[in-house]
Design a protein around this motif. Structure first.
Motif, PDB file in Angstrom:
ATOM      1  N   ILE A   1       0.844  -1.210   0.000  1.00 28.49           N
ATOM      2  CA  ILE A   1       0.000   0.000   0.000  1.00 28.49           C
ATOM      3  C   ILE A   1       0.871   1.249   0.000  1.00 28.49           C
ATOM      4  O   ILE A   1       0.593   2.207  -0.729  1.00 28.49           O
ATOM      5  CB  ILE A   1      -0.955  -0.012   1.221  1.00 28.49           C
ATOM      6  N   GLY A   2       1.947   1.252   0.806  1.00 38.57           N
ATOM      7  CA  GLY A   2       2.851   2.389   0.875  1.00 38.57           C
ATOM      8  C   GLY A   2       2.364   3.449   1.840  1.00 38.57           C
ATOM      9  O   GLY A   2       1.234   3.403   2.322  1.00 38.57           O
ATOM     10  N   PRO A   3       3.214   4.450   2.120  1.00 40.39           N
ATOM     11  CA  PRO A   3       2.809   5.536   3.022  1.00 40.39           C
ATOM     12  C   PRO A   3       1.704   6.385   2.401  1.00 40.39           C
ATOM     13  O   PRO A   3       1.880   6.945   1.319  1.00 40.39           O
ATOM     14  CB  PRO A   3       4.103   6.354   3.215  1.00 40.39           C
ATOM     15  N   LYS A   4       0.577   6.440   3.077  1.00 37.18           N
ATOM     16  CA  LYS A   4      -0.619   7.168   2.599  1.00 37.18           C
ATOM     17  C   LYS A   4      -1.083   6.682   1.218  1.00 37.18           C
ATOM     18  O   LYS A   4      -1.612   7.443   0.406  1.00 37.18           O
ATOM     19  CB  LYS A   4      -0.346   8.674   2.557  1.00 37.18           C
ATOM     20  N   GLY A   5      -0.855   5.399   0.929  1.00 34.51           N
ATOM     21  CA  GLY A   5      -1.312   4.789  -0.326  1.00 34.51           C
ATOM     22  C   GLY A   5      -0.552   5.239  -1.555  1.00 34.51           C
ATOM     23  O   GLY A   5      -1.042   5.088  -2.690  1.00 34.51           O
ATOM     24  N   SER A   6       0.682   5.762  -1.370  1.00 36.60           N
ATOM     25  CA  SER A   6       1.454   6.305  -2.509  1.00 36.60           C
ATOM     26  C   SER A   6       1.918   5.208  -3.464  1.00 36.60           C
ATOM     27  O   SER A   6       1.882   5.376  -4.692  1.00 36.60           O
ATOM     28  CB  SER A   6       2.660   7.085  -1.996  1.00 36.60           C
ATOM     29  N   THR A   7       2.354   4.065  -2.910  1.00 35.64           N
ATOM     30  CA  THR A   7       2.834   2.955  -3.764  1.00 35.64           C
ATOM     31  C   THR A   7       1.692   2.390  -4.600  1.00 35.64           C
ATOM     32  O   THR A   7       1.863   2.116  -5.798  1.00 35.64           O
ATOM     33  CB  THR A   7       3.444   1.845  -2.883  1.00 35.64           C
ATOM     34  N   LEU A   8       0.541   2.233  -3.978  1.00 37.85           N
ATOM     35  CA  LEU A   8      -0.631   1.703  -4.693  1.00 37.85           C
ATOM     36  C   LEU A   8      -1.087   2.672  -5.785  1.00 37.85           C
ATOM     37  O   LEU A   8      -1.480   2.253  -6.878  1.00 37.85           O
ATOM     38  CB  LEU A   8      -1.757   1.452  -3.687  1.00 37.85           C
ATOM     39  N   LYS A   9      -1.012   3.968  -5.490  1.00 34.48           N
ATOM     40  CA  LYS A   9      -1.408   4.987  -6.464  1.00 34.48           C
ATOM     41  C   LYS A   9      -0.465   4.989  -7.663  1.00 34.48           C
ATOM     42  O   LYS A   9      -0.910   5.095  -8.821  1.00 34.48           O
ATOM     43  CB  LYS A   9      -1.402   6.366  -5.780  1.00 34.48           C
ATOM     44  N   ALA A  10       0.835   4.845  -7.415  1.00 32.39           N
ATOM     45  CA  ALA A  10       1.825   4.787  -8.500  1.00 32.39           C
ATOM     46  C   ALA A  10       1.593   3.565  -9.376  1.00 32.39           C
ATOM     47  O   ALA A  10       1.689   3.635 -10.606  1.00 32.39           O
ATOM     48  CB  ALA A  10       3.235   4.750  -7.903  1.00 32.39           C
ATOM     49  N   LEU A  11       1.258   2.438  -8.737  1.00 26.82           N
ATOM     50  CA  LEU A  11       0.971   1.206  -9.475  1.00 26.82           C
ATOM     51  C   LEU A  11      -0.270   1.360 -10.348  1.00 26.82           C
ATOM     52  O   LEU A  11      -0.310   0.893 -11.499  1.00 26.82           O
ATOM     53  CB  LEU A  11       0.795   0.056  -8.486  1.00 26.82           C
ATOM     54  N   GLU A  12      -1.275   2.030  -9.822  1.00 30.64           N
ATOM     55  CA  GLU A  12      -2.505   2.271 -10.593  1.00 30.64           C
ATOM     56  C   GLU A  12      -2.245   3.159 -11.806  1.00 30.64           C
ATOM     57  O   GLU A  12      -2.770   2.911 -12.898  1.00 30.64           O
ATOM     58  CB  GLU A  12      -3.558   2.920  -9.693  1.00 30.64           C
ATOM     59  N   LEU A  13      -1.408   4.188 -11.634  1.00 26.33           N
ATOM     60  CA  LEU A  13      -1.108   5.105 -12.740  1.00 26.33           C
ATOM     61  C   LEU A  13      -0.296   4.425 -13.839  1.00 26.33           C
ATOM     62  O   LEU A  13      -0.497   4.699 -15.032  1.00 26.33           O
ATOM     63  CB  LEU A  13      -0.340   6.322 -12.213  1.00 26.33           C
TER      64      LEU A  13
END
Length: 327
Positions: free
Chosen positions: A104-116
């Motif tokens: 998930i990452g800090p504040k969902g940053s890793t998941l957001k990068a994966l989605e992009l």
């Protein structure tokens, strides 16, 4: 579907929207809150044979906490979904929670990068990861999720995805191999397995049993001792015992004598000759200095006392004469 009590309120709220979306493809959904299940079935008007599979995926995504606004995209032709089970990949519960949080990452940053980078919607919930998007993106999402649970940080896979994205824009590099541009992950902290000191070498397998060891009688027959008399055999044994005793005695004597051997003395260092004085000492000058020092001392008598004056001698004589006349 299996019962999920924490989702019942949301499903009850959005169920009219689900019925409306599935009604367009002529699929009839039903929600049973008492039993805790969702079912979909075809109708006489259903014309798309694959619509029932997409409807099944829709209720699967809704059960895995995916919001309806995202889950309804599964009904589109170019969209698919993938539910990745990660609960059984790690034994320790604490380690599993840490790796899931890393995804998930800090504040969902890793998941957001994966989605992009993959153009997919990713939802981490409980023991599963739900992904929704194009087929190529789902493939990358599955790889990143599985590698993360195998203790490979997602940043490596995100880097490779970013590089691939930039390389795909270049028409010259589109048909070439990209291995030279991609980063290579190496395990740095792998504990090396301790090798045993004594390695047992396995012998080659043979179907035949090992040869039977020779008995004492066979050995005596081979050497010719079997045909000797008992007295000769005893004499020979006694000689062998005496030889063994003699060798053992000499070894013991050598060990005892080692204590009386004096240790080697270290060679003495030769004294280095003193460097000669620069010049000879002036003895006469030293004597003069000593004499001068004695004269300077307080209360010291002069070296050459002055002779007594005549007036002083006359006075002494007079005193002595007066003493005699009185007597």
């Amino acid at each position: 579907m299996e019962r999920a009590t924490y989702r019942e309120a949301y499903l009850k709220e959005c169920w009219p929207l689900v019925e409306k979306a599935l009604g367009e493809v002529h699929i009839k959904p039903s929600l049973d809150l008492i039993e805790g299940s969702m079912t979909v079935c075809t109708t006489k008007k259903t014309f798309d044979p694959y619509a029932i599979v997409r409807a099944r995926d829709l209720i699967k995504l809704l059960a895995r906490s995916v919001p309806f606004e995202q889950a309804v995209r599964i009904l589109q032709d170019d969209t698919a979904c993938d539910i990745i089970k990660i609960g059984t990949m790690v034994r320790s519960r604490e380690r599993f929670v840490k790796r899931r949080q890393r995804l998930i990452g800090p504040k969902g940053s890793t998941l957001k990068a994966l989605e992009l980078l993959t153009n997919c919607y990713v939802m981490v919930q409980g023991n599963t990861v739900s992904a929704l998007g194009p087929y190529s993106g789902l493939k990358e999402v599955r790889k990143v999720v599985l590698d993360t649970m195998k203790n490979i940080h997602p940043i490596y896979n995100i880097k490779t995805l970013m590089i691939k994205r930039e390389l795909s824009k270049d028409p010259e590099l589109r048909m070439q191999n990209w291995e030279r541009f991609l980063p290579k992950f190496r395990h740095k902290n792998l504990a090396k397995r301790k090798e045993p000191k004594k390695k047992s070498v396995k012998k080659e397998y043979t179907p035949f049993p090992p040869p039977q060891p020779e008995s004492k009688v066979d050995q005596e027959l081979a050497t010719g001792e079997f045909f000797l008399r008992e007295s000769v055999k005893k004499r020979k044994k006694m000689e062998e015992i005496k030889v063994k005793q003699a060798t053992a005695l000499t070894k013991k004597q050598e060990e005892r004598n080692k204590a009386f051997i004096p240790p080697k003395e270290k060679p003495l260092m030769k004294k280095t000759a003193k460097a000669p004085t620069e010049g000879k000492l002036d003895i006469e000058a030293i004597k003069d200095k000593v004499k001068k020092a004695k004269t300077k001392k307080l209360g010291a008598p002069p070296l050459n006392p002055a002779p007594p004056t005549s007036s002083a001698t006359d006075k002494k004589k007079k005193k002595s004469n007066k003493a005699k006349s009185k007597g």
